[in-house]
Motif scaffolding. Structure first.
Motif, PDB file in Angstrom:
ATOM      1  N   ARG A 181       0.894  -1.297   0.018  1.00 33.49           N
ATOM      2  CA  ARG A 181       0.198   0.018   0.141  1.00 33.49           C
ATOM      3  C   ARG A 181       0.946   1.192   0.093  1.00 33.49           C
ATOM      4  NH1 ARG A 181      -4.472  -0.056   4.518  1.00 33.49           N
ATOM      5  NH2 ARG A 181      -4.653   2.000   3.634  1.00 33.49           N
ATOM      6  N   ALA A 182       0.305   2.346  -0.444  1.00 35.96           N
ATOM      7  CA  ALA A 182       1.063   3.537  -0.715  1.00 35.96           C
ATOM      8  C   ALA A 182       1.587   4.136   0.659  1.00 35.96           C
ATOM      9  CB  ALA A 182       0.106   4.873  -1.239  1.00 35.96           C
ATOM     10  N   HIS A 185       5.174   2.904   1.251  1.00 35.90           N
ATOM     11  CA  HIS A 185       6.069   3.178   0.309  1.00 35.90           C
ATOM     12  C   HIS A 185       7.606   3.541   0.938  1.00 35.90           C
ATOM     13  CE1 HIS A 185       3.558   2.712  -3.335  1.00 35.90           C
ATOM     14  NE2 HIS A 185       3.532   1.678  -2.699  1.00 35.90           N
ATOM     15  N   ASP A 198       1.939   0.618  -5.717  1.00 35.16           N
ATOM     16  CA  ASP A 198       1.022   0.798  -4.724  1.00 35.16           C
ATOM     17  C   ASP A 198       0.008  -0.498  -5.399  1.00 35.16           C
ATOM     18  OD1 ASP A 198      -1.468   1.102  -3.381  1.00 35.16           O
ATOM     19  OD2 ASP A 198      -1.615   3.173  -3.686  1.00 35.16           O
ATOM     20  N   ARG A 199      -0.498  -1.452  -4.440  1.00 36.13           N
ATOM     21  CA  ARG A 199      -1.073  -2.657  -4.966  1.00 36.13           C
ATOM     22  C   ARG A 199      -2.485  -2.229  -4.880  1.00 36.13           C
ATOM     23  NH1 ARG A 199      -3.888  -5.019  -0.475  1.00 36.13           N
ATOM     24  NH2 ARG A 199      -3.270  -4.396   1.428  1.00 36.13           N
ATOM     25  N   ARG A 200      -2.956  -1.116  -4.546  1.00 35.20           N
ATOM     26  CA  ARG A 200      -4.495  -0.762  -4.648  1.00 35.20           C
ATOM     27  C   ARG A 200      -4.659   0.031  -5.698  1.00 35.20           C
ATOM     28  NH1 ARG A 200      -7.229   0.758   1.307  1.00 35.20           N
ATOM     29  NH2 ARG A 200      -6.920  -1.464   2.116  1.00 35.20           N
ATOM     30  N   GLN A 201      -3.535   0.328  -6.208  1.00 32.63           N
ATOM     31  CA  GLN A 201      -3.919   1.331  -7.507  1.00 32.63           C
ATOM     32  C   GLN A 201      -3.301   0.734  -8.979  1.00 32.63           C
ATOM     33  OE1 GLN A 201      -5.375   4.412  -7.464  1.00 32.63           O
ATOM     34  NE2 GLN A 201      -5.567   4.208  -5.329  1.00 32.63           N
ATOM     35  N   THR A 202      -2.536  -0.528  -8.656  1.00 32.07           N
ATOM     36  CA  THR A 202      -1.995  -1.004  -9.827  1.00 32.07           C
ATOM     37  C   THR A 202      -2.049  -2.501  -9.725  1.00 32.07           C
ATOM     38  OG1 THR A 202      -0.154   0.580  -9.975  1.00 32.07           O
ATOM     39  CG2 THR A 202       0.165  -1.275 -11.269  1.00 32.07           C
TER      40      THR A 202
END
Length: 323
Positions: A181-182, A185, A198-202
């Motif tokens: 998650r961001a 990072h 970012d696993r939630r965005q990509t």
């Protein structure tokens, strides 16, 4: 002695500190260790919740969790050759757990001296996560045999195993991409990650790069979604057991035409309590090449709060102290 136990499966409220009988004297090549601390791993959480049915074969309830520990040797069996009373040691126990108790008996082959440069309580965060990351990257991924600059993708990079994997891969000269998650990072960059996702965005399956090693440190990624990200001799490593036939079948459906899934290395790491590997990790810590990523420390009496913390978005490891 005091020991953390749960008498039934459930949320952290099932945890309690009990007075129990101490362990028997050490025999053969065993050590009796006064435990200073033990870390909380995903297996502890799963066993407490009842998510892992294998607990039925690991011991009847009540169950004492804990698979890694650090403490001081207070007695030795007659066959012990590598340790003496007063030594600070860290160790990985077997499938029966039991590390979250004030005294534990463990074979010397499962133990190593703690790093000189960290507190004993900090060393408790090394064995299970550190060994898993080391053995996944080197024993399964053969990263040490690849040229410098090899590309490594770590899924679940901000957890205990992932935090070690990022550092160990960098120490071997790899270019490391961490997925988390961001909010985590900054933690990954601090550990040395070259790139973060970012696993939630990509969707990781859409990443354009190809990797020599993909390590699923969380054990949740479907292999069919990332197999195509490997170079031809790449290795795909999971921290959870898996059916290789099923995985290869899934990969074959995602690979380009003409590429045989059998040429894609797919494996799961089976963490082994090797004293020499623990000693290697300790040496890296003492050399300043590996940081022990402790996110939070709780006393044994606050085990419920510690489990709640461990089930949230942690950065590295959560440790229980018994001193």
């Amino acid at each position: 002695m005091r020991a953390l136990r749960f008498h039934a499966h459930g949320d952290p409220s099932v945890l309690q500190v009990d007075e129990v009988a101490g362990p028997r004297p050490p025999r053969g090549d065993e050590l009796l260790v006064e435990v200073a601390a033990s870390s909380i791993n995903g297996t502890d959480l799963g066993l407490r919740r009842g998510d892992l049915p294998a607990v039925a074969t690991w011991g009847r309830l009540p169950f004492t969790p804990g698979f890694d520990l650090a403490g001081v040797v207070v007695d030795t069996g007659p066959g012990v050759t590598a340790f003496g009373r007063g030594d600070r040691v860290m160790a990985l126990l077997g499938h029966g757990g039991g590390a979250q108790a004030e005294r534990v008996v463990v074979r010397q082959s499962r133990a190593a001296l703690c790093p000189r440069t960290v507190e004993t309580t900090t060393a408790a965060a090394i064995p299970l996560a550190g060994l898993t990351a080391l053995q996944a990257l080197q024993g399964c991924g053969h990263l040490q045999q690849r040229p410098r600059g090899a590309r490594v993708l770590v899924l679940g990079a901000s957890g205990g195993i992932g935090s070690y994997a990022v550092q160990l891969a960098k120490d071997l000269g790899a270019h490391v991409t961490g997925v988390a998650r961001a909010a985590k990072h900054a933690h990954l960059r601090d550990l040395g990650a070259d790139e973060v996702v970012d696993r939630r965005q990509t969707d990781v399956s859409t990443l354009g790069d190809r990797y020599d090693v993909v390590l699923d440190a969380a054990g949740v990624q479907g292999f069919a979604g990332v197999g195509h990200l490997l170079v031809p001799d790449g290795r795909l490593v999971s921290v959870r057991p898996l059916s290789l036939d099923a995985v290869r079948g899934a990969l074959a459906r995602r690979l380009p035409a003409g590429v045989d899934a059998r040429h894609r290395g797919v494996t799961a790491v089976m963490t082994t309590a090797r004293s020499q590997d623990l000693t290697r990790l300790a040496a890296l810590v003492d050399a300043g090449r590996l940081r022990v990523p402790v996110d939070a420390t709780y006393p044994l009496e606050a085990a419920r709060e510690a489990h709640e913390h461990a089930e949230r978005e942690v950065r590295g490891k959560v440790v229980l102290t018994l001193g």
